[in-house]
Structures are given as structure tokens and as C-alpha cells.
Design a protein around this motif. Structure first.
Motif, PDB file in Angstrom:
ATOM      1  N   LYS A  67     -37.629 -32.822 107.349  1.00 21.23           N
ATOM      2  CA  LYS A  67     -38.462 -33.182 108.498  1.00 21.23           C
ATOM      3  C   LYS A  67     -37.751 -34.139 109.436  1.00 21.23           C
ATOM      4  O   LYS A  67     -37.987 -34.120 110.651  1.00 21.23           O
ATOM      5  CB  LYS A  67     -39.767 -33.822 108.015  1.00 21.23           C
ATOM      6  CG  LYS A  67     -40.753 -32.855 107.409  1.00 21.23           C
ATOM      7  CD  LYS A  67     -42.004 -33.592 106.952  1.00 21.23           C
ATOM      8  CE  LYS A  67     -43.039 -32.630 106.370  1.00 21.23           C
ATOM      9  NZ  LYS A  67     -44.244 -33.347 105.883  1.00 21.23           N
ATOM     10  N   ASN A  68     -36.894 -34.974 108.874  1.00 20.73           N
ATOM     11  CA  ASN A  68     -36.262 -36.042 109.665  1.00 20.73           C
ATOM     12  C   ASN A  68     -34.854 -35.708 110.141  1.00 20.73           C
ATOM     13  O   ASN A  68     -34.175 -36.561 110.710  1.00 20.73           O
ATOM     14  CB  ASN A  68     -36.239 -37.335 108.851  1.00 20.73           C
ATOM     15  CG  ASN A  68     -37.641 -37.868 108.594  1.00 20.73           C
ATOM     16  OD1 ASN A  68     -38.481 -37.856 109.473  1.00 20.73           O
ATOM     17  ND2 ASN A  68     -37.876 -38.343 107.377  1.00 20.73           N
ATOM     18  N   ASP A  74     -40.098 -26.799 106.256  1.00 21.78           N
ATOM     19  CA  ASP A  74     -39.474 -27.885 105.504  1.00 21.78           C
ATOM     20  C   ASP A  74     -39.741 -27.715 104.013  1.00 21.78           C
ATOM     21  O   ASP A  74     -38.896 -28.048 103.172  1.00 21.78           O
ATOM     22  CB  ASP A  74     -39.998 -29.235 105.992  1.00 21.78           C
ATOM     23  CG  ASP A  74     -39.614 -29.511 107.436  1.00 21.78           C
ATOM     24  OD1 ASP A  74     -38.426 -29.356 107.767  1.00 21.78           O
ATOM     25  OD2 ASP A  74     -40.501 -29.862 108.234  1.00 21.78           O
ATOM     26  N   GLU A  80     -39.056 -34.351 103.032  1.00 19.99           N
ATOM     27  CA  GLU A  80     -39.022 -35.450 104.002  1.00 19.99           C
ATOM     28  C   GLU A  80     -37.670 -35.509 104.727  1.00 19.99           C
ATOM     29  O   GLU A  80     -37.626 -35.748 105.933  1.00 19.99           O
ATOM     30  CB  GLU A  80     -39.299 -36.791 103.307  1.00 19.99           C
ATOM     31  CG  GLU A  80     -40.747 -36.967 102.893  1.00 19.99           C
ATOM     32  CD  GLU A  80     -41.710 -36.788 104.060  1.00 19.99           C
ATOM     33  OE1 GLU A  80     -41.483 -37.410 105.128  1.00 19.99           O
ATOM     34  OE2 GLU A  80     -42.682 -36.019 103.919  1.00 19.99           O
ATOM     35  N   LYS A  81     -36.588 -35.261 103.987  1.00 21.17           N
ATOM     36  CA  LYS A  81     -35.255 -35.269 104.628  1.00 21.17           C
ATOM     37  C   LYS A  81     -35.173 -34.149 105.655  1.00 21.17           C
ATOM     38  O   LYS A  81     -34.650 -34.347 106.768  1.00 21.17           O
ATOM     39  CB  LYS A  81     -34.173 -35.093 103.558  1.00 21.17           C
ATOM     40  CG  LYS A  81     -32.738 -35.066 104.103  1.00 21.17           C
ATOM     41  CD  LYS A  81     -32.400 -36.384 104.800  1.00 21.17           C
ATOM     42  CE  LYS A  81     -30.956 -36.397 105.291  1.00 21.17           C
ATOM     43  NZ  LYS A  81     -29.987 -36.565 104.208  1.00 21.17           N
TER      44      LYS A  81
END
Length: 264
Positions: free
Chosen positions: A262-263, A164, A259-260
Motif C-alpha cells: 500500500k505504501n 495489495d 501494508e508495504k
């Protein structure tokens, strides 16, 4: 060795070009499938590779199968081809944010799987790819994947927990750099430079600066200090960038990107 591509987009074309240019595989050993028949025709004319509208045929034929499709499409493709992939086939995914565990589960059985995050400078032979294989991939197969992705730039093995971050620092970062070049060019135009020259001067400065980091081995801060003469123009410009929060803005942007990823 037969190399198959499912997906005939720009990234797939960059990989094919690198493979052929570096003699990793001959055009007649490369197979490409896609739903766009016109696009396949252009790829065949440009590279001389085999093309097909049948994903299952390519999956069945390939020794190395590169899934060159977006995250929103990849699981539909896997569901279509999973019964055709041989046990010995090495499967490579370039879909952002999709873990080895999730991809492997989609096949419904143990497969040799490699997750790769390339970036768009691959289109001009200056790509950067992060590579993470699962535990079924043999050492010599890892080396082959490195050779394939280094054929249009640079490639390095990384642990999956860093993928990521790879997305943020190289996969998405060309967009940040393009914004920097655009801003530099705008300022040059304000300084009366014609826009075409402004883009050339700004882009070449970025290219040369990046090359200095890679080839000198010096810390970027040391290279920055080499430009900043006491009482000169550059240190004033650097001070203005610090006042504007350039570092914190870049760091924040990358954190959001991580973070994007990862999600997804």
C-alpha cells in the motif's frame, strides 16, 4: 495482434513462453525491448521473437503493451514512451504497488490500462495472477488479458482494492512456501535423509497438497483432518506447529506485506 514487452526479465520470459505455447500470438507478432543487448539475443534465440533496444519502437508497434519492469523503473519508462502509445493500445503493468490512478496520471492522458500481479511460479507454468482493469478496457480486452495470464497458470479478475492483498497472498507468498520447504528439508536431514531427497520429498508434498485444495474443493481444514489420525503422528506435529505460532506468524507476515504494498 501485436504484443509488446518493455523489460526482458524472467517474468517477461514466462509470459512470452505462455503466449507462444498456447497459440495466443505467433513469435513474429511479439516485440521485446530492453537495455541488455545480450539478454535480448538470448530471448530471440529461445522464442524467435522480435527484439529491440528501442522502447519507443515497441510502444508504437504494439496493440497490447506489457510493461514488464520494476516499480522503481516504470515511471521513467512511461515518461519515455507516453508520446508513442496509440489511443487504442492496451497497456498492462506488472509493477507491484502501483495504482491505476498513479500509472494513468504518469501518461498524462486517458489510456486503456490494466494492473496485474503475477508471481514467480509463472516460470514453471504454475503462476497465479490478479488482474484489475480501468474503466476504459472493453470486456473482450479483459478476456484477452485473462487468456494471456492464464497461459502460464491461473488468472482472475479482482477489484483494485484487493491488489495489495493479492501481492501478499500470491505475489510474495512463494517466498513463504520456499521457507517452509527449506525447514521441512532441514528436519528431514536431521532425521538422516540425504538433502537432495529431503528437498524432493518436501517439495512434492507441498505441490500435492496445493493440488488437493484446488482440485477437491474441500476446505483446507477438512483436508488437514483427513491426515490427522486419532493418536497418530500428524496430530502431534500439528499441535507443535500451533504451539510455535505458525498461523499467527503467517498472518502477521501477510499483514506486513499488504501494508508495504500500500505504501510503495
Amino acid at each position: 495482434m501485436k504484443i509488446g514487452f518493455i523489460g526482458n526479465g524472467n517474468m517477461g520470459g514466462a509470459i512470452i513462453g505462455g503466449i507462444i505455447k498456447n497459440g495466443i500470438a505467433a513469435p513474429e507478432s511479439i516485440y521485446v525491448s530492453d537495455v541488455n543487448e545480450e539478454g535480448l539475443k538470448k530471448t530471440h534465440e529461445k522464442y524467435g521473437v522480435n527484439t529491440s533496444l528501442d522502447n519507443k519502437y515497441v510502444a508504437k508497434t504494439a496493440d497490447i503493451l506489457i510493461l514488464s519492469v520494476k516499480p522503481g523503473v516504470i515511471y521513467k519508462v512511461i515518461d519515455e514512451i507516453k508520446g508513442e502509445v496509440n489511443e487504442s493500445t492496451l497497456i498492462i503493468s506488472i509493477a507491484a504497488g502501483q495504482s491505476l490512478e498513479k500509472l494513468s496520471a504518469a501518461f498524462g492522458r486517458e489510456v486503456k490500462l490494466v494492473r496485474v500481479m503475477p508471481n514467480t511460479p509463472a516460470l514453471v507454468g504454475e503462476g497465479m495472477s490478479g488482474i484489475t482493469p480501468n474503466d476504459r478496457v472493453l470486456p473482450e480486452e479483459k478476456q484477452t488479458v485473462l487468456e494471456i495470464f492464464a497461459s502460464f497458470g491461473r488468472a482472475e479478475l479482482v477489484s483494485e482494492q484487493l491488489m495489495d492483498t493479492v501481492t501478499a497472498v500470491s505475489g510474495s507468498s512463494p517466498a513463504y512456501v520456499f521457507m517452509l520447504i527449506e525447514a521441512m528439508a532441514d528436519a528431514a536431514v536431521m532425521g538422516a535423509m540425504p538433502r537432495d531427497k529431503a528437498y524432493t520429498f518436501a517439495a512434492q508434498a507441498v505441490l500435492g497438497s496445493a493440488k488437493m485444495v484446488l482440485e477437491t474443493g474441500k476446505h483446507p481444514a477438512e483436508l488437514k483432518d483427513m491426515v490427522c489420525s486419532p493418536g497418530g503422528t500428524t496430530i502431534d506435529a500439528v499441535a507443535a506447529l500451533e504451539e510455535g505460532g505458525m498461523r499467527s506468524a503467517v498472518i502477521k507476515a501477510m499483514q506486513v506485506c499488504i501494508e508495504k504494498s500500500k505504501n510503495m
